[in-house]
Design an enzyme around this catalytic site. Structure first.
Site, PDB file in Angstrom:
ATOM      1  N   PRO A   9       1.320  18.083  71.925  1.00 26.28           N
ATOM      2  CA  PRO A   9      -0.001  18.524  72.362  1.00 26.28           C
ATOM      3  C   PRO A   9      -0.767  19.332  71.322  1.00 26.28           C
ATOM      4  CG  PRO A   9       1.603  18.951  74.070  1.00 26.28           C
ATOM      5  CD  PRO A   9       2.357  18.416  72.892  1.00 26.28           C
ATOM      6  N   ASN A  10      -2.030  19.000  71.189  1.00 25.19           N
ATOM      7  CA  ASN A  10      -3.008  19.737  70.378  1.00 25.19           C
ATOM      8  C   ASN A  10      -2.831  19.585  68.872  1.00 25.19           C
ATOM      9  OD1 ASN A  10      -4.391  20.927  72.652  1.00 25.19           O
ATOM     10  ND2 ASN A  10      -2.542  22.139  72.960  1.00 25.19           N
ATOM     11  N   ARG A  17      -8.598  23.486  65.352  1.00 23.23           N
ATOM     12  CA  ARG A  17      -7.988  24.594  66.117  1.00 23.23           C
ATOM     13  C   ARG A  17      -7.491  25.685  65.164  1.00 23.23           C
ATOM     14  NH1 ARG A  17      -1.765  22.944  67.778  1.00 23.23           N
ATOM     15  NH2 ARG A  17      -1.926  24.864  68.979  1.00 23.23           N
ATOM     16  N   TYR A  22      -3.373  27.158  61.420  1.00 18.79           N
ATOM     17  CA  TYR A  22      -2.919  25.784  61.148  1.00 18.79           C
ATOM     18  C   TYR A  22      -3.576  25.142  59.924  1.00 18.79           C
ATOM     19  CZ  TYR A  22      -0.947  26.434  65.762  1.00 18.79           C
ATOM     20  OH  TYR A  22      -0.237  26.938  66.827  1.00 18.79           O
ATOM     21  N   ASN A  74       7.271  17.589  65.807  1.00 15.90           N
ATOM     22  CA  ASN A  74       6.595  18.860  66.058  1.00 15.90           C
ATOM     23  C   ASN A  74       6.111  18.790  67.504  1.00 15.90           C
ATOM     24  OD1 ASN A  74       5.024  21.093  66.352  1.00 15.90           O
ATOM     25  ND2 ASN A  74       3.901  20.857  64.432  1.00 15.90           N
ATOM     26  N   ALA A  77       3.349  23.080  71.769  1.00 10.98           N
ATOM     27  CA  ALA A  77       3.730  24.063  72.790  1.00 10.98           C
ATOM     28  C   ALA A  77       4.939  23.617  73.617  1.00 10.98           C
ATOM     29  CB  ALA A  77       2.540  24.334  73.701  1.00 10.98           C
ATOM     30  N   GLU A  98      13.055  19.304  63.297  1.00 11.50           N
ATOM     31  CA  GLU A  98      11.935  19.959  63.990  1.00 11.50           C
ATOM     32  C   GLU A  98      11.028  20.620  62.950  1.00 11.50           C
ATOM     33  OE1 GLU A  98      13.472  23.183  66.311  1.00 11.50           O
ATOM     34  OE2 GLU A  98      11.535  23.697  67.201  1.00 11.50           O
ATOM     35  N   HIS A 100       7.410  23.037  62.423  1.00 12.80           N
ATOM     36  CA  HIS A 100       6.258  23.822  62.893  1.00 12.80           C
ATOM     37  C   HIS A 100       5.404  24.175  61.691  1.00 12.80           C
ATOM     38  CE1 HIS A 100       7.934  23.958  66.816  1.00 12.80           C
ATOM     39  NE2 HIS A 100       9.087  24.287  66.279  1.00 12.80           N
ATOM     40  N   ARG A 107       5.124  35.103  65.248  1.00 12.42           N
ATOM     41  CA  ARG A 107       4.020  35.089  66.213  1.00 12.42           C
ATOM     42  C   ARG A 107       4.474  35.702  67.550  1.00 12.42           C
ATOM     43  NH1 ARG A 107       1.354  29.271  66.066  1.00 12.42           N
ATOM     44  NH2 ARG A 107      -0.211  30.415  67.291  1.00 12.42           N
TER      45      ARG A 107
HETATM   46  C1  DQA Z   1       3.304  24.690  66.494  1.00  4.66           C
HETATM   47  C2  DQA Z   1       3.660  26.067  67.034  1.00  4.66           C
HETATM   48  C3  DQA Z   1       3.607  26.087  68.560  1.00  4.66           C
HETATM   49  O1  DQA Z   1       3.949  27.363  69.051  1.00  4.66           O
HETATM   50  C4  DQA Z   1       2.212  25.734  69.036  1.00  4.66           C
HETATM   51  O2  DQA Z   1       2.182  25.686  70.453  1.00  4.66           O
HETATM   52  C5  DQA Z   1       1.690  24.482  68.432  1.00  4.66           C
HETATM   53  C6  DQA Z   1       1.965  24.200  67.021  1.00  4.66           C
HETATM   54  C7  DQA Z   1       3.222  24.680  64.943  1.00  4.66           C
HETATM   55  O3  DQA Z   1       3.181  23.593  64.387  1.00  4.66           O
HETATM   56  O4  DQA Z   1       3.174  25.741  64.307  1.00  4.66           O
HETATM   57  O5  DQA Z   1       0.972  23.719  69.075  1.00  4.66           O
HETATM   58  O6  DQA Z   1       4.315  23.781  66.861  1.00  4.66           O
END
Ligand code: DQA
Length: 142
Positions: A9-10, A17, A22, A74, A77, A98, A100, A107
């Site tokens: 997501p996102n 964003r 990011y 990735n 959330a 994984e 991020h 954070r």
């Molecule tokens: C994320 C970190 C997560 O906490 C966040 O919800 C994201 C992006 C990152 O790539 O840093 O959507 O996975």
């Protein structure tokens, strides 16, 4: 070698964003970066993004039947909530890294928990988009 790169997501919203977290490169830039790297290093890559947990689980299950050799994920959330993604990764038993973009350990406390990490050989955090290349290198043994 066949690699699947999954974004949750996102992550389609990077570049828009929270650029202070990011960065300013957009999702298409990330896709192009990965595709170029796969060509340079002679591996096949499928890149998929979804805002829906079930779609990501479907893709992980599909990876088993398509004989995918490695997964970069990735989960956004869903990292911090999804036992379903963890179970799917455990079910297919495909080497998974994984990623991020941000350093989740620096954070909010709720970002320090990752369910999927229990099914991953390595977690990469805080390396920006280069973290995806780092993850690919691990899977291709570079
Ligand atoms: C994320 C970190 C997560 O906490 C966040 O919800 C994201 C992006 C990152 O790539 O840093 O959507 O996975």
């Amino acid at each position: 070698m066949n690699i699947l790169v999954l974004n949750g997501p996102n992550l389609n919203m990077i570049g828009i964003r929270e650029p202070n977290i990011y960065g300013s490169f957009n999702y298409q830039y990330l896709v192009d970066l990965i595709r170029t790297y796969s060509k340079q290093n002679n591996f096949q890559v499928e890149i998929y993004q979804s805002n829906h947990e079930g779609d990501l689980i479907d893709k992980i299950q599909e990876a088993f039947f398509k004989k995918i050799d490695g997964i970069v994920i990735n989960p956004g959330a869903l990292t911090h909530t999804s036992i379903g993604l963890l179970d799917a990764l455990k079910a297919v038993n495909i080497p998974c890294v994984e990623v991020h973009i941000s350093d989740v350990d620096q954070r909010e406390d709720f970002r320090k928990i990752s369910y999927v990490s229990k099914a991953c050989i390595k977690t990469i955090k805080g390396e920006g988009l280069n973290g995806y290349i780092h993850a690919l290198d691990i899977l291709i043994g570079k």
